[in-house]
Scaffold this active site. Sequence first.
Site, mmCIF file in Angstrom:
data_model
loop_
_atom_site.group_PDB
_atom_site.id
_atom_site.type_symbol
_atom_site.label_atom_id
_atom_site.label_comp_id
_atom_site.label_asym_id
_atom_site.label_seq_id
_atom_site.Cartn_x
_atom_site.Cartn_y
_atom_site.Cartn_z
ATOM 1 N N THR A 173 0.941 -1.293 -0.254
ATOM 2 C CA THR A 173 0.060 -0.015 -0.001
ATOM 3 C C THR A 173 0.882 1.250 -0.040
ATOM 4 O O THR A 173 1.923 1.273 0.642
ATOM 5 C CB THR A 173 -1.004 0.035 1.168
ATOM 6 O OG1 THR A 173 -0.319 -0.001 2.495
ATOM 7 C CG2 THR A 173 -2.117 -0.799 0.974
ATOM 8 N N GLY A 191 3.571 -3.296 8.121
ATOM 9 C CA GLY A 191 4.019 -3.503 9.479
ATOM 10 C C GLY A 191 5.439 -3.857 9.870
ATOM 11 O O GLY A 191 6.265 -4.654 8.996
ATOM 12 N N GLU A 201 -6.177 -5.941 3.298
ATOM 13 C CA GLU A 201 -6.367 -7.135 2.610
ATOM 14 C C GLU A 201 -7.747 -6.892 1.901
ATOM 15 O O GLU A 201 -8.400 -7.965 1.598
ATOM 16 C CB GLU A 201 -6.596 -8.520 3.209
ATOM 17 C CG GLU A 201 -5.262 -8.673 4.067
ATOM 18 C CD GLU A 201 -3.983 -8.507 3.353
ATOM 19 O OE1 GLU A 201 -4.056 -9.100 2.253
ATOM 20 O OE2 GLU A 201 -3.039 -8.364 4.021
#
Lengths: 555, 555
Positions: free
Chosen positions: B34, B73, B316
């Site tokens: 992203t 992350g 997702e």
Amino acid sequence: MFLPTLLNQASPEQMETFFIPAWNLEIIGTYAQTEMGHGTHLRGLETTATYDPATQEFVMNSPTITSIKWWPGGLGKTSNYAIVLAQLHTQGKCHGLQAFIVPLRSMNTHIPLPGVVVGDIGPKFGFDEVDNGYLKLENVRIPRDHMLMKYAKVEADGTYVKPPSAKLTYGTMVFIRSMIVGEAGHALAKSCTIAIRYSSVRHQSEIRPGEAEPQIMDYQTQQYKLFPLLATAYAYKFVGQYMNQVYHRITGDISQGDFSELPELHALSAGLKAFTTWTASAGIEVCRMACGGHGYSRCSALPDIYVTFVPTCTYEGENTVMMLQTARFLIKSYRQASAGHQLSGIVSYLNESERRLQPQSVSSRPTVVNVNDLASLVEAYKLRAAKLVEMAAKSIQQELQKRVSQEDAWNNSAIDLVRASDAHCHYVVVKLFAAKLGEIGDTGLHSVLSTLALLYALQGIQQHSGDFLQTGLLSVPQLSQVSQRLKELLAQLRPNAVALVDAFDYRDEMLNSVLGRYDGNVYEHMFEWARRSPLNKTEVHESYHKYLKPLQANL
Amino acid sequence: MFLPTLLNQASPEQMETFFIPAWNLEIIGTYAQTEMGHGTHLRGLETTATYDPATQEFVMNSPTITSIKWWPGGLGKTSNYAIVLAQLHTQGKCHGLQAFIVPLRSMNTHIPLPGVVVGDIGPKFGFDEVDNGYLKLENVRIPRDHMLMKYAKVEADGTYVKPPSAKLTYGTMVFIRSMIVGEAGHALAKSCTIAIRYSSVRHQSEIRPGEAEPQIMDYQTQQYKLFPLLATAYAYKFVGQYMNQVYHRITGDISQGDFSELPELHALSAGLKAFTTWTASAGIEVCRMACGGHGYSRCSALPDIYVTFVPTCTYEGENTVMMLQTARFLIKSYRQASAGHQLSGIVSYLNESERRLQPQSVSSRPTVVNVNDLASLVEAYKLRAAKLVEMAAKSIQQELQKRVSQEDAWNNSAIDLVRASDAHCHYVVVKLFAAKLGEIGDTGLHSVLSTLALLYALQGIQQHSGDFLQTGLLSVPQLSQVSQRLKELLAQLRPNAVALVDAFDYRDEMLNSVLGRYDGNVYEHMFEWARRSPLNKTEVHESYHKYLKPLQANL
């Protein structure tokens, strides 16, 4: 809560002793009502205040672990005084709850006073900045004049003097609940401002292949998420204003000894508090998720709006309990109407219910609802409420015929009762929104707010279409009309959406949201905001030296 | 995501170079997909990887502010490598997205490498312990063999070699989405465990005046909040197991070159991911609020369960986009069926739709649904889905008749399309729950799970009663039967409620919830937990000396 409670329940002498010091922040006060094992059900509170005429003192105690005061804001570390709700015992008898002013910490050293066990209750969902606290009282003695004595009194010898009306102490609660309804409007308005502005900045995916990514505000699904919430925000703001006016009018009456409207206001504030806070809480999260991943960042401000607002569903009366309180008033009113009494006020629609809502008349009555006419929709909401109140009343009756107790019949009908309250509140909101339109002179403003009101009413019908079909108020073809009309209204509102949130007039400083910036300059500021993250103070974070490096050295 | 992506897309040589070091934590990898301005719509990603045949390197760039990688992350401070999704440019042409292995930080010093601007994106709703990061690439050069080349390839001279199937890269995504469905079951199961146990410990208010406060689990409204969620948790766990089995079966087929089932699995995983995460997220909050005020304390564990789970609605694949992907498959299937093709698999019910769902036949068809029979309810859900898919298809058709483009017709029907997907997913869940019962031999177990399945099916009908009435699948009297039956099922489940959550078998260490303790010894431990609050380290907090005392001294 400390100051309003003094205002409502302190005697003139007590006002002098406590109010001014509290106003000046010498006394830092909190209001200690809830206990570890007791919340909404006030009568269940266990803290005791036992009068000792020998010393003219009250002896305050937390007799059990569940009686420890729990949650009051600022109690843990900040406050030096608390208003403590406790069961008053005098002359060997319990007289129920009274409010007592209890000093907690030394005014010189801030050290807890003897017998006062006080502290912070630990981390929470939000409100990190507040030291919600616990308070365990172990034979803490306070002078007789520390009981708030504007209404109930304990005389020097321990004689208890009843207050003129038992309803008086509920005043503060009704006031706070009315405020919460307005807060629901505010929280949702802020969330809509952020989500709608950002949806006009954010381009994503494609409607037509090859063309530029459109503003996500152009997606019907995005409009369907946000515009009904926008309408709801306006509705709740209007309802909040109305509640405030009614509250001030009625407190005027009360100060002149007229309590006649208090039950209705109490019931209305309870139900509307629940109805609006549930919807607004869920709505804030819809707004947050409508911002995509960035809604999850605190730079959106939406996580903070949510965790700060959502406790309103629980505090000042747990929402389901509130709905059932409103239901109690509705059922009582319904029974009065059935017994031939003429009801007035907001429940006057129940007068008609016996006459108009016989099953046969419902099914045979020609469907007269006009889905393009707000007044007609208000009428439909009214009839829905009347029908659902009737259904709940009948459920209780059926239970009673099974020879269960009144109380079990009530509990066994609780789902229906909540549903009836919900329909009642929904009717009130639609009605007040429609009434508000009558106050608006400006034609352009009237037009766009009418669209918003119609959207609010129709979306509620679509969400509860089962109710409207089941009660015969709408037909299946009309429901298709509702869906169609809703889509048209969304498209119609699209050009005004940003103006409608700008009109809430929240300054950037108030919103504190990178996504909701007035100038729309989101991405540059998001990068800037991120670079200021505490973790970015060093290029290599200390955790590398502390954990990663040693771990990798051992590989 | 780093390891599974390597597993799926790395060539054998790349596996050797990267997988083992990553497995051993020498390489700490993250998956950077992203970007600040781009999420669900993959094709919109802007990061570029331009092949330079002179040096046999890719030159990686973030050409705009919106192209900065955002959210991965562990990217901010922890990772030293990332798999970066970027638009591949070679020989003057863009070949779309490929995955590249990009070293981020020195393996010796952990200092960011030249051209790598990397950091933490700042505080979030939850996941405080994760350094979600940003990554801006400024002419970062990586060797040719750092592009993942199991399928697509770039040869030394820059020639691009297409992958055998464009669908292959979706494998990881389908896998993760299937996992999320199971996670929805887990998150809800944990929440129900906490809320149902605590509701059996907590006594509040009174049903019968004068008697002891009952367990709040005895209130019908509390049962109505929690038992349908309990049933939902079981349902989603079963659906999660099913998805997992299907995934592994289909990946077996894929490795043998058979992609035939992939579109159905892709559509199913998208819709079910959205359907289950939305319901579970809202359900966690219902569980939290069903614990009263204490649900707001982190000692309940519910705030942490919520903030950790709720991003699944967004990551997702954003849920509304997921629903529309499923709708695309449904509409395509519907059109195939309408054109006379025989559908197989989960959408085979659409074969019947043209024949059985003509408006006249719906209204004239005798209502055959038996509200006490699960198989009959599965059938009702199926017909509802068929009808709503048909309605969505007709909406598109009507829009097309207004001479709008295919794309605008789709967008103008998006509300109907999401509704159809929702009904489809609901049908699948009810169907799989019913199918699961067939696997259970133990009579007692079968009986209580049947009650749970029936509750799940009937509560869904009550929530969507408008759909079932509108499509003529249920009559008004049947709806009253549903309400009545639901109340009976709640009472029937009451004695088994605690056993049903104990059966999830979460140890206290896993729940980490004072309210959800297996031994029910809540209040003593809540006091103990509170006393350990960081603010309680000193009796007088430093804020007193720092702020309050000086403030009061100035009064």
